[in-house]
Motif scaffolding. Structure first.
Motif, PDB file in Angstrom:
ATOM      1  N   PHE A   1      55.157  33.061  41.823  1.00 19.96           N
ATOM      2  CA  PHE A   1      54.888  33.936  40.679  1.00 19.96           C
ATOM      3  C   PHE A   1      53.578  33.545  39.992  1.00 19.96           C
ATOM      4  N   VAL A   2      53.406  32.241  39.789  1.00 20.34           N
ATOM      5  CA  VAL A   2      52.182  31.747  39.142  1.00 20.34           C
ATOM      6  C   VAL A   2      50.960  32.040  40.013  1.00 20.34           C
ATOM      7  N   CYS A   3      51.089  31.787  41.314  1.00 16.92           N
ATOM      8  CA  CYS A   3      49.967  32.026  42.228  1.00 16.92           C
ATOM      9  C   CYS A   3      49.603  33.508  42.297  1.00 16.92           C
ATOM     10  N   LEU A   4      50.612  34.364  42.310  1.00 11.61           N
ATOM     11  CA  LEU A   4      50.344  35.801  42.356  1.00 11.61           C
ATOM     12  C   LEU A   4      49.705  36.285  41.059  1.00 11.61           C
ATOM     13  N   LEU A   5      50.148  35.714  39.940  1.00 13.24           N
ATOM     14  CA  LEU A   5      49.497  36.038  38.666  1.00 13.24           C
ATOM     15  C   LEU A   5      48.028  35.616  38.703  1.00 13.24           C
ATOM     16  N   GLY A   6      47.801  34.404  39.231  1.00 11.15           N
ATOM     17  CA  GLY A   6      46.430  33.914  39.345  1.00 11.15           C
ATOM     18  C   GLY A   6      45.592  34.789  40.257  1.00 11.15           C
ATOM     19  N   ALA A   7      46.189  35.226  41.374  1.00 14.51           N
ATOM     20  CA  ALA A   7      45.466  36.092  42.307  1.00 14.51           C
ATOM     21  C   ALA A   7      45.133  37.430  41.658  1.00 14.51           C
ATOM     22  N   ALA A   8      46.100  37.985  40.921  1.00 14.70           N
ATOM     23  CA  ALA A   8      45.873  39.264  40.249  1.00 14.70           C
ATOM     24  C   ALA A   8      44.772  39.138  39.195  1.00 14.70           C
ATOM     25  N   TRP A   9      44.823  38.053  38.426  1.00 15.60           N
ATOM     26  CA  TRP A   9      43.792  37.834  37.407  1.00 15.60           C
ATOM     27  C   TRP A   9      42.415  37.684  38.040  1.00 15.60           C
ATOM     28  N   TRP A  10      42.350  36.902  39.123  1.00 14.80           N
ATOM     29  CA  TRP A  10      41.077  36.681  39.812  1.00 14.80           C
ATOM     30  C   TRP A  10      40.535  37.998  40.380  1.00 14.80           C
ATOM     31  N   GLY A  11      41.426  38.769  40.985  1.00 15.19           N
ATOM     32  CA  GLY A  11      41.005  40.055  41.535  1.00 15.19           C
ATOM     33  C   GLY A  11      40.570  41.026  40.454  1.00 15.19           C
ATOM     34  N   TYR A  12      41.274  40.994  39.317  1.00 15.35           N
ATOM     35  CA  TYR A  12      40.931  41.887  38.201  1.00 15.35           C
ATOM     36  C   TYR A  12      39.553  41.558  37.642  1.00 15.35           C
ATOM     37  N   GLN A  13      39.245  40.260  37.570  1.00 17.05           N
ATOM     38  CA  GLN A  13      37.942  39.836  37.064  1.00 17.05           C
ATOM     39  C   GLN A  13      36.804  40.336  37.944  1.00 17.05           C
ATOM     40  N   LYS A  14      37.089  40.485  39.216  1.00 11.68           N
ATOM     41  CA  LYS A  14      36.028  40.858  40.159  1.00 11.68           C
ATOM     42  C   LYS A  14      35.988  42.354  40.456  1.00 11.68           C
ATOM     43  N   GLY A  15      37.145  43.034  40.297  1.00  9.73           N
ATOM     44  CA  GLY A  15      37.150  44.447  40.683  1.00  9.73           C
ATOM     45  C   GLY A  15      38.113  45.322  39.923  1.00  9.73           C
ATOM     46  N   GLY A  16      38.506  44.899  38.734  1.00 12.64           N
ATOM     47  CA  GLY A  16      39.405  45.720  37.938  1.00 12.64           C
ATOM     48  C   GLY A  16      40.797  45.804  38.544  1.00 12.64           C
ATOM     49  N   MET A  17      41.505  46.887  38.239  1.00  9.68           N
ATOM     50  CA  MET A  17      42.878  47.046  38.713  1.00  9.68           C
ATOM     51  C   MET A  17      42.947  47.127  40.234  1.00  9.68           C
ATOM     52  N   THR A  18      41.974  47.795  40.832  1.00 11.14           N
ATOM     53  CA  THR A  18      41.946  47.877  42.302  1.00 11.14           C
ATOM     54  C   THR A  18      41.798  46.491  42.914  1.00 11.14           C
ATOM     55  N   GLY A  19      40.917  45.700  42.324  1.00  8.37           N
ATOM     56  CA  GLY A  19      40.717  44.332  42.806  1.00  8.37           C
ATOM     57  C   GLY A  19      41.964  43.488  42.639  1.00  8.37           C
ATOM     58  N   ALA A  20      42.685  43.703  41.533  1.00  7.22           N
ATOM     59  CA  ALA A  20      43.913  42.945  41.284  1.00  7.22           C
ATOM     60  C   ALA A  20      44.977  43.267  42.323  1.00  7.22           C
ATOM     61  N   LEU A  21      45.156  44.556  42.604  1.00  5.90           N
ATOM     62  CA  LEU A  21      46.161  44.963  43.595  1.00  5.90           C
ATOM     63  C   LEU A  21      45.793  44.464  44.989  1.00  5.90           C
TER      64      LEU A  21
ATOM     65  N   LYS B   1      37.392  36.488  52.670  1.00  5.22           N
ATOM     66  CA  LYS B   1      36.428  35.393  52.548  1.00  5.22           C
ATOM     67  C   LYS B   1      36.532  34.712  51.183  1.00  5.22           C
ATOM     68  N   ASP B   2      37.424  35.192  50.334  1.00  9.40           N
ATOM     69  CA  ASP B   2      37.563  34.662  48.974  1.00  9.40           C
ATOM     70  C   ASP B   2      38.383  33.370  49.003  1.00  9.40           C
ATOM     71  N   VAL B   3      37.733  32.229  48.746  1.00 13.19           N
ATOM     72  CA  VAL B   3      38.411  30.933  48.876  1.00 13.19           C
ATOM     73  C   VAL B   3      39.523  30.759  47.845  1.00 13.19           C
ATOM     74  N   VAL B   4      39.381  31.381  46.687  1.00 16.49           N
ATOM     75  CA  VAL B   4      40.419  31.262  45.656  1.00 16.49           C
ATOM     76  C   VAL B   4      41.687  31.982  46.104  1.00 16.49           C
ATOM     77  N   ILE B   5      41.539  33.181  46.624  1.00 12.63           N
ATOM     78  CA  ILE B   5      42.699  33.941  47.114  1.00 12.63           C
ATOM     79  C   ILE B   5      43.322  33.236  48.313  1.00 12.63           C
ATOM     80  N   ILE B   6      42.481  32.675  49.172  1.00 14.19           N
ATOM     81  CA  ILE B   6      42.995  31.929  50.329  1.00 14.19           C
ATOM     82  C   ILE B   6      43.851  30.756  49.864  1.00 14.19           C
ATOM     83  N   MET B   7      43.342  29.999  48.895  1.00 17.84           N
ATOM     84  CA  MET B   7      44.088  28.846  48.401  1.00 17.84           C
ATOM     85  C   MET B   7      45.414  29.274  47.775  1.00 17.84           C
ATOM     86  N   LEU B   8      45.375  30.324  46.959  1.00 14.60           N
ATOM     87  CA  LEU B   8      46.593  30.781  46.283  1.00 14.60           C
ATOM     88  C   LEU B   8      47.612  31.334  47.282  1.00 14.60           C
TER      89      LEU B   8
END
Length: 348
Positions: free
Chosen positions: A12-32, A257-264
């Motif tokens: 749950f925490v990792c998915l929240l982190g992934a969603a936040w990271w994606g949102y920062q880079k591409g908005g709602m589409t990036g989060a999903l 290629k996103d290392v943060v998403i890979i780690m999470l």
């Protein structure tokens, strides 16, 4: 489900982190998109490492509660941040002769370049991991004291070769020398050194286990001492996990290629593998399904061969995962048949 509560919480925490990271880079589409990729990576990690959980359980089942908790707690931190984030950064840092901070910046700002550096050194990583996993398999297969034999007389005769001192290391070195034909001339030396490091690390962990635990265990063999817990066994499982993680980390770059998403994403899978290990231990699954450990070790042997072959050929991660699952399923089926046969004998 209590064994998996922490895994679900971490997920749950990792998915929240992934969603936040994606949102920062591409908005709602990036989060999903980030959420979906993280889930896929988590599933991939579990499929590639299920046999790892079984082997871990075979080692962990004789440990006390302290070391089991340490493996699940401290071990998961090492597995996630050490092997699935820091280790790839170190590979690129050494290969490109730049600092870790610069590599991290490169990974965030120029992931394609970072991925290129990492995949360019896949052969060395595969040689190291392949050799370590091959020795795990060979030391199980070539064990003349093993009483249960999944493949009957064939496995029993192979096990008798274990009476020859260091036979596993000799076979592994022979395989390593043969695998050099899979790489270009310019790569052969570095691949050889990487493979030798895999052998040395395996032998070294055994030696550490022997040194630290010999007095306590009354001089039993290294394989048994590793299984009694302690720092030697802990190191063994961490290196084993590291060898399994190589395939997942490299394969993850084919998805993102996103290392943060890979780690999470890989963290989710790694956590479930750890919880699965503890579940198998607490439920006594390996005692109920006597060939499950055999299937896992054969899957490890195949994975070692696949890793070495991947130095030249592209082998899809889905194939690697399915092969492991196939061995586990086959060993479960054989175990169920064995239990029925034993029950019939008792009834008679």
């Amino acid at each position: 489900m209590k064994h998996f509560r922490i895994s679900f919480l971490v997920s749950f925490v990792c998915l929240l982190g992934a969603a936040w990271w994606g949102y920062q880079k591409g908005g709602m589409t990036g989060a999903l998109s980030a959420l979906g990729i993280a889930v896929i990576l988590g599933v991939m990690e579990v499929s590639l490492s299920f046999d790892n959980a079984v082997v871990n359980a075979s080692v962990l089942k004789t440990w006390d509660a302290f070391w089991q908790k340490l493996f699940l707690g401290v071990g998961i931190i090492i597995a996630v941040f050490g092997m699935r984030l820091l280790f790839p950064l170190v590979i690129v840092a050494v290969a490109a002769d730049i600092g870790l901070t610069e590599v991290w910046t490169l990974a965030l700002n120029n992931p394609d370049e970072y991925s290129r550096h990492l995949t360019n050194h896949h052969a060395e990583v595969a040689a190291f991991g392949g050799m370590f996993l091959l020795l795990v398999f060979l030391n199980f297969l070539l064990d003349h004291e093993k009483e249960m034999h999944w493949l009957g007389n064939v496995e029993k005769k192979l096990g008798s070769l274990g009476k020859v001192s260091s036979i596993s290391v000799m076979v592994a070195l022979g395989v390593l020398l043969g695998s050099l034909s899979l790489v270009e001339e310019a790569q052969k030396f570095v691949v050889l050194i990487s493979g030798l490091w895999g052998v040395l690390i395996y032998v070294g962990v055994d030696a550490i286990s022997n040194y630290l635990e010999k007095e306590e265990e009354g001089g039993s063999n290294v394989g048994e001492m590793v299984k009694k817990g302690g720092i030697g066994g802990f190191l063994y499982l961490e290196v084993l996990d590291a060898s399994f993680s190589f395939d997942g980390v490299i394969g993850a770059f084919a998805i993102t290629k996103d290392v943060v998403i890979i780690m999470l994403g890989l963290a989710i899978g790694a956590m479930f593998v750890r919880s699965m290990t503890v579940y198998l231990v607490h439920k006594g699954t390996l005692d109920q399904y006597v060939y499950l450990e055999h299937g896992a070790h054969y899957a490890i042997g195949i994975l070692a061969v696949i890793m070495l072959a991947s130095m030249k050929f592209h082998i899809p991660e889905i194939f690697t995962g399915l092969v492991g699952v196939a061995f586990i399923v086959a060993s479960l089926w054989s175990s169920v048949r064995y239990r029925k046969q034993q029950a019939a004998l008792v009834a008679a």
